[in-house]
Design an enzyme around this catalytic site. Structure first.
Site, PDB file in Angstrom:
ATOM      1  N   TYR A   1       0.843  -1.201   0.000  1.00  0.00           N
ATOM      2  CA  TYR A   1       0.000   0.000   0.000  1.00  0.00           C
ATOM      3  C   TYR A   1       0.879   1.252   0.000  1.00  0.00           C
ATOM      4  O   TYR A   1       0.971   1.973  -0.963  1.00  0.00           O
ATOM      5  CB  TYR A   1      -0.959  -0.011   1.186  1.00  0.00           C
ATOM      6  CG  TYR A   1      -1.928   1.149   1.158  1.00  0.00           C
ATOM      7  CD1 TYR A   1      -3.040   1.117   0.322  1.00  0.00           C
ATOM      8  CD2 TYR A   1      -1.735   2.287   1.948  1.00  0.00           C
ATOM      9  CE1 TYR A   1      -3.929   2.184   0.270  1.00  0.00           C
ATOM     10  CE2 TYR A   1      -2.618   3.350   1.902  1.00  0.00           C
ATOM     11  CZ  TYR A   1      -3.709   3.299   1.066  1.00  0.00           C
ATOM     12  OH  TYR A   1      -4.584   4.350   0.999  1.00  0.00           O
TER      13      TYR A   1
ATOM     14  N   ASP B   1     -17.816   3.934  -7.440  1.00  0.00           N
ATOM     15  CA  ASP B   1     -16.643   4.338  -6.660  1.00  0.00           C
ATOM     16  C   ASP B   1     -16.520   5.858  -6.718  1.00  0.00           C
ATOM     17  O   ASP B   1     -16.061   6.410  -7.715  1.00  0.00           O
ATOM     18  CB  ASP B   1     -15.379   3.687  -7.221  1.00  0.00           C
ATOM     19  CG  ASP B   1     -14.169   3.895  -6.304  1.00  0.00           C
ATOM     20  OD1 ASP B   1     -14.245   4.752  -5.409  1.00  0.00           O
ATOM     21  OD2 ASP B   1     -13.153   3.207  -6.494  1.00  0.00           O
TER      22      ASP B   1
ATOM     23  N   SER C   1      -6.476   1.139  -4.459  1.00  0.00           N
ATOM     24  CA  SER C   1      -6.556   2.562  -4.167  1.00  0.00           C
ATOM     25  C   SER C   1      -5.168   3.196  -4.316  1.00  0.00           C
ATOM     26  O   SER C   1      -4.600   3.179  -5.399  1.00  0.00           O
ATOM     27  CB  SER C   1      -7.155   2.774  -2.772  1.00  0.00           C
ATOM     28  OG  SER C   1      -7.533   4.105  -2.574  1.00  0.00           O
TER      29      SER C   1
ATOM     30  N   HIS D   1     -15.827   1.668  -3.722  1.00  0.00           N
ATOM     31  CA  HIS D   1     -14.386   1.568  -3.502  1.00  0.00           C
ATOM     32  C   HIS D   1     -14.000   0.268  -2.808  1.00  0.00           C
ATOM     33  O   HIS D   1     -12.829  -0.094  -2.787  1.00  0.00           O
ATOM     34  CB  HIS D   1     -13.919   2.769  -2.677  1.00  0.00           C
ATOM     35  CG  HIS D   1     -12.458   3.039  -2.777  1.00  0.00           C
ATOM     36  ND1 HIS D   1     -11.822   3.264  -3.982  1.00  0.00           N
ATOM     37  CD2 HIS D   1     -11.486   3.104  -1.826  1.00  0.00           C
ATOM     38  CE1 HIS D   1     -10.529   3.473  -3.765  1.00  0.00           C
ATOM     39  NE2 HIS D   1     -10.296   3.372  -2.475  1.00  0.00           N
TER      40      HIS D   1
END
Length: 702
Positions: free
Chosen positions: A473, A637, A553, A672
């Site tokens: 991430y 989203d 993301s 999302h």
């Protein structure tokens, strides 16, 4: 910035051929050019930003047809879905929490789309349904996102999300009867209900333009007070800041209803904090901390003392306190000072402080008294993640614990004896003892030591041939902790290695670690991820033809940047709901809020050049052989709008050289990721893991 936009041409979709010779839709281009500091940047697929147009809908349909055809031809996909469904079909129960003398917990029987909220009068009494979100829609796409009880215990306000959107609606129910009141709040966002008296505070935006609910920039966040029985249009405006329309404003009320706290955020890496005395009519809103350099979070009001969690002059966080009579930052005193480990969570339970510290991305738990004296460490079952449940007056405490091989179990903790016992644990149809997790540390490009976890079957041979699922991430001060997921099990059972990398940009080692992966240091994050793959190759775990990189993301940005910088290093790339256009991300919904991590293309010539230098969309090069890629996004989203994925996928299809598939999977009635129903989760995971395993040339047995 100067713009020149011209009319687009028509869209044409061709049918999908066999997997080895995919014929992609011929995506139309437009002559749109943006100028940044004298540099012209074409945006030929700008028209795909219009997510409600007929042309975009046709493109989505054509792309999904090709993707679905490819995925359906994966020979083991149905068996994989069957195995995932079997694994998911186990009873999952959250740790209980106590409100007004009753216990509440969430339970999913296994394949229910949404978990059901239950209530019981005692821990050993029969549980009954309190609220079932599955009855709020026919297809499970309405999710329960928060719940709060009025302080007299008569009412419960709950928020829901439809189809995965960040928009929230608030309803109120009578706790005794379960019946709904007439109260209904719409266009709320980033909020729950903060009760005070016979009503509650909440945050909302003005109703958006029709057709642009999921793409337009969100501006003018406001705090309102809603009195029960009144229509929403009569709600009292409590706080707004017209000078800064793109900031967030959130309300929090102390449990004794004496104090209203107001957060203002969205400017820097921290937040401003204000307070209002609710015991005095028309009391002023007093600023406690007005800068945005640090995070200031009230933990609890106990007597006349306010406890705060903060990183003010403490990169690894600390606890401070102030008196109600003098609550300004200048008067705060340290209760628990900053330590070598990162303080990541604080709860006040039974008149004590329950602190969670992080050491090398794993949780460690301690109990302190309210004066800041350490009383004891809670020895957790293993390296993993812990979460405590309880209120300041509770005499009992529960915590949840999970790791890569241990599904979430609940323990009951005795504060006086410093001991705990298993309260309940799920039964999953796999043999956890067959797997092992190790943590390794490796040097990044600049020499920084980066940790990562590897989970695999015992007896794995380091022969350089093992398939790898590499996940990261690296942003927004978010840590990746050990966690359990049934989705990984079929991959692990078939000889795969699940690797989770703790990249810079997260909070694993405090704010300095976070900052080292932001703005013009963002390349550190990608270098860390690339170095992780190189370490795995050098140490004979795998080779470039056996590595799949995955992230969602901000992690989707990570995957997009790494696959464009080092397409030779990875066999498969799965950028999920990713931020792919770094020059325009801030122009949609709440994208502007990410500027504290990314900077924007409008900040300076240097910032523009830096962003353009790694922006996944702008670094795809024609004639390059890219990894087999499955881009994923969803039509609802409104966090990272699907235009990011649309434009990236169209560009990738136009640039890719060779036969590696470059597909996009566009989900409907989904957002999302949060609140997604189980049926959609299983279908998506079967597609993602099926694509990975097929393109890593795995021969799974189910």
């Amino acid at each position: 910035m100067k713009k020149a936009t011209f009319l687009l041409t028509g869209i044409m979709a061709t049918s999908c051929a066999q997997q080895k010779a995919i014929s992609y839709p011929q995506t139309a281009t437009v002559d749109t050019v943006d100028t940044y500091f004298g540099v012209s940047v074409p945006d030929p697929y700008r028209w795909l930003e219009n997510d409600t147009s007929a042309a975009t809908a046709s493109w989505v349909k054509a792309q999904n047809e090709i993707t679905n055809n490819y995925l359906e031809h994966i020979p083991f996909r149905q068996d994989l879905l069957k195995r995932l469904t079997e694994l998911a079909n186990y009873e999952r129960i959250s740790a209980p929490f106590k409100k007004h003398g009753k216990y509440y917990f969430y339970k999913n029987d296994g394949l229910q789309n949404q978990s059901v909220l239950y209530v019981q009068d005692a821990l050993n009494s029969e549980a009954r349904v309190f609220l079932d979100p599955n009855k709020l829609s026919d297809d499970g796409t309405v999710a329960l996102t928060s719940l709060s009880f009025s302080n007299n215990g008569k009412y419960a306000a709950y928020t829901i999300s439809r189809s995965g959107s960040d928009w929230r609606e608030i309803y109120v129910m009578d706790v005794a009867t379960g019946s709904l009141l007439d109260d209904h709040i719409t266009w709320a966002k980033f909020t729950d209900a903060a009760w005070q008296g016979d009503g509650f505070y909440y945050s909302a935006y003005d109703a958006p333009s029709k057709g642009k609910e999921f793409s337009n920039v969100n501006e003018h966040h406001k705090i309102y007070y809603h009195k029960l029985g009144e229509p929403q249009q009569n709600d009292r405006l409590v706080y707004e800041n017209k000078a800064y329309p793109k900031r967030f404003y959130t309300a929090q009320v102390s449990e004794d209803e004496r104090v209203l706290f107001i957060y203002e955020s969205g400017e820097g890496r921290g937040n401003a904090l204000f307070m209002q005395d609710l015991t005095q009519k028309s009391a002023p809103v007093v600023p406690l901390a007005s800068d945005f350099d640090y995070q200031y979070t009230p933990i609890e009001v106990i007597g006349n003392r306010i406890y705060f969690f903060t990183n003010y002059q403490a990169a690894k966080n600390k606890i401070m306190a102030a008196e109600l009579q003098s609550p300004e930052l200048v008067n705060w005193k340290e209760v628990v000072p900053e330590k070598e480990q990162v303080l990541s969570d604080v709860r006040v339970i039974g008149g004590k402080l329950f602190l969670t510290y992080d050491k090398d991305a794993s949780n460690h738990a301690y109990v302190y008294d309210l004066q800041g004296k350490e009383l004891q460490e809670i020895e957790l079952p293993s390296l993993g993640s812990v979460s405590f449940n309880g209120d300041k007056d509770d005499e009992e405490c529960f915590f949840s614990f999970t790791s890569f091989t241990i599904p979430g179990a609940t323990y009951k903790y005795d504060v006086q004896k410093n001991s705990y016992e298993l309260f309940r644990a799920p039964k999953v149809k796999f043999h956890s003892d067959d797997f092992v997790t190790e943590q390794v540390f490796f040097p990044s490009k600049d020499g920084a030591k980066i940790p990562m976890f590897l989970t695999y079957q015992k007896g794995l041979k380091k022969n350089g041939k093992n398939p790898v699922f590499l996940y990261g991430y690296g942003g927004f001060n978010i840590s990746l902790y050990p966690s359990f997921s049934i989705n990984r099990i079929p991959f692990l059972e078939n000889g795969g290695i699940y690797v989770q990398v703790n990249l810079r940009g997260g909070s694993e080692y405090g704010e300095d670690w976070h900052v080292a992966g932001t703005k013009m240091q963002k390349q550190n994050v990608f270098n860390d991820f690339i170095a992780a793959a190189e370490y795995l190759i050098d140490n004979k775990y795998t080779n470039p033809q056996k590595i799949a990189i995955v992230g969602g993301s901000n992690g989707g940005l990570l995957v997009g940047a790494c696959m464009t910088q080092r397409p030779d290093l990875f066999r498969v790339a799965i950028p999920q709901v990713g931020v792919m256009d770094m020059l325009r991300y801030h122009k949609f919904t709440i994208g502007w809020n990410w500027a504290s991590d990314y900077g924007t293309s409008e900040d300076s010539k240097e910032m523009f050049e830096y962003l353009k230098g790694y922006s996944p969309l702008h670094n795809l090069k024609k004639g390059t052989k890219y990894p087999a890629t499955l881009v994923t996004t969803a039509d609802h989203d409104d966090r990272v709008v699907p235009a990011h994925s649309f434009k990236f996928a169209a560009t990738l299809q136009a640039c890719n050289e060779g036969s590696n598939p470059t597909l996009i999977r566009i989900d409907s009635k989904a957002g999302h990721g949060a609140g997604k129903p189980m049926s959609k989760i299983l279908e998506e995971q079967a597609d993602v893991y099926g694509f990975i395993m097929y393109n890593l040339n795995m021969k799974p047995k189910f």
